[in-house]
Scaffold this active site. Structure first.
Site, PDB file in Angstrom:
ATOM      1  N   GLY A  62       0.815  -1.200   0.000  1.00  0.00           N
ATOM      2  CA  GLY A  62       0.000   0.000   0.000  1.00  0.00           C
ATOM      3  C   GLY A  62       0.852   1.255   0.000  1.00  0.00           C
ATOM      4  O   GLY A  62       2.059   1.215  -0.267  1.00  0.00           O
ATOM      5  N   ASP A  63       0.219   2.374   0.344  1.00  0.00           N
ATOM      6  CA  ASP A  63       0.922   3.659   0.325  1.00  0.00           C
ATOM      7  C   ASP A  63       2.035   3.713   1.368  1.00  0.00           C
ATOM      8  O   ASP A  63       3.044   4.375   1.156  1.00  0.00           O
ATOM      9  CB  ASP A  63      -0.075   4.796   0.555  1.00  0.00           C
ATOM     10  N   GLU A  97       1.745   7.836   7.393  1.00  0.00           N
ATOM     11  CA  GLU A  97       2.689   7.356   8.400  1.00  0.00           C
ATOM     12  C   GLU A  97       2.949   8.474   9.412  1.00  0.00           C
ATOM     13  O   GLU A  97       3.314   9.590   9.023  1.00  0.00           O
ATOM     14  CB  GLU A  97       4.001   6.925   7.746  1.00  0.00           C
ATOM     15  N   THR A 131       3.979   1.215   2.224  1.00  0.00           N
ATOM     16  CA  THR A 131       5.113   0.503   1.624  1.00  0.00           C
ATOM     17  C   THR A 131       5.827   1.387   0.609  1.00  0.00           C
ATOM     18  O   THR A 131       7.064   1.465   0.586  1.00  0.00           O
ATOM     19  CB  THR A 131       4.627  -0.788   0.945  1.00  0.00           C
ATOM     20  N   GLU A 134       7.917   4.055   2.275  1.00  0.00           N
ATOM     21  CA  GLU A 134       9.198   3.556   2.760  1.00  0.00           C
ATOM     22  C   GLU A 134      10.196   3.350   1.619  1.00  0.00           C
ATOM     23  O   GLU A 134      11.367   3.727   1.728  1.00  0.00           O
ATOM     24  CB  GLU A 134       9.004   2.246   3.523  1.00  0.00           C
ATOM     25  N   ASP A 192       4.585  19.539 -11.006  1.00  0.00           N
ATOM     26  CA  ASP A 192       4.420  20.985 -11.177  1.00  0.00           C
ATOM     27  C   ASP A 192       5.365  21.815 -10.324  1.00  0.00           C
ATOM     28  O   ASP A 192       5.333  23.044 -10.356  1.00  0.00           O
ATOM     29  CB  ASP A 192       2.967  21.413 -10.919  1.00  0.00           C
TER      30      ASP A 192
END
Length: 295
Positions: free
Chosen positions: A65-66, A276, A68, A71, A219
């Protein structure tokens, strides 16, 4: 060499299931690969950092997921090794922002044969984040979500994106808004009764919430969403609009942009990056243009 970093417990075990499917595809296609399974917090960062140091991987593909991806990005940032993603988490906001397919086979194809390109990343007190960082209410919701038992059950039902909504209401009646001072590219802004400050590199967080609709990963800017001067009931009515990005038109929402940001608060607040938990203000955030290669 193609290296896979697999978080088997992501998405309540979905990471392991996705890897098994990907493993069969790799064998069918006769593709050589190397796989490492994460064993705890920060392990993926250490693996990625060692790969970047040794320069012995052509691409690192994350299955998780996000968290992981957060990290691994911290390990690969600044290197020549691109990051690929096969989504297997609860929210998968990085994949959503970069239009990476949900289907494992299509995501694998994109990671192996897609175009290598650079995207912006950001730093919060020297730690990399790739999607959104924030302080206040949303960070407390992220903290509660990470610790919640219902996250496991919702993931089993394929409803992981609703974890944030459940946690939202759990935190709602205990949270106290506070005064926040922002310094954005040397310009100072003070807001009272602040519920949250979200700082976005991509539009999505919280499992599909479009917190900063104009944010783009190339951007050169960080986009801020400040929610302030609003009652609890009004905050509840604002929540559904975040899934469509229309909350930005409300008087209680201020949108700003900048490259370097300092955040200070009158009371201690939780801070997060990509969901996190990372500490408390004072915080310094900055955009790093073209800081990460992706596939």
């Amino acid at each position: 060499m193609i290296c896979f970093i697999v978080n088997g417990v992501a998405g309540n075990g979905r990471g392991h299931k996705v890897w098994k499917h990907v493993e069969r595809l790799l064998l069918e296609k006769q593709i050589d690969y190397y796989v490492v399974f994460t064993e705890g917090p920060k392990h993926a960062t250490n693996i990625a950092r060692e790969l970047a140091k040794q320069k012995n991987a052509n691409v690192v593909i994350a299955i998780g997921g996000d968290g992981t991806l957060h990290e691994i990005a911290n390990g690969l940032a600044g290197s020549e090794i691109p990051l690929g993603s096969i989504p297997a988490g609860s929210g998968n906001d990085f994949a959503r922002g970069l239009q990476i397919p949900k289907q494992s086979e299509q995501a694998l194809e994109k990671a192996l044969s897609g175009q290598k390109r650079k995207i912006d990343i950001a730093h919060i007190n020297h730690e990399v984040f790739i999607n959104v960082a924030g302080i206040g209410f949303d960070a407390q919701v992220a903290k509660v979500t990470n610790q919640a038992k219902y996250k496991k059950w919702l993931n089993r039902l394929g409803l992981g994106a609703f974890c944030y909504v459940f946690s939202f209401f759990k935190v709602l009646f205990r949270y106290q808004p506070t005064e926040v001072r922002l310094v954005i590219d040397e310009r100072e802004h003070t807001f009272t009764d602040v519920w949250l400050v979200a700082v976005a590199n991509t539009p999505f967080y919280g499992g599909g919430m479009i917190i900063c609709p104009q944010a783009q990963y190339d951007d050169g800017l960080l986009h801020l969403c400040i929610v302030h001067g609003i009652s609890r009931w009004k905050l509840v009515t604002l929540l559904p609009r975040v899934f469509f990005g229309t909350h930005i038109y409300d008087d209680a929402v201020t949108i700003l942009t900048g490259r370097r940001i300092k955040i200070m608060s009158s009371t201690p607040l939780t801070a997060h990056g990509d969901g996190e938990i990372l500490g408390e203000p004072p915080l310094e955030l900055a955009i790093k243009q073209e800081g990460l290669y992706i596939m």
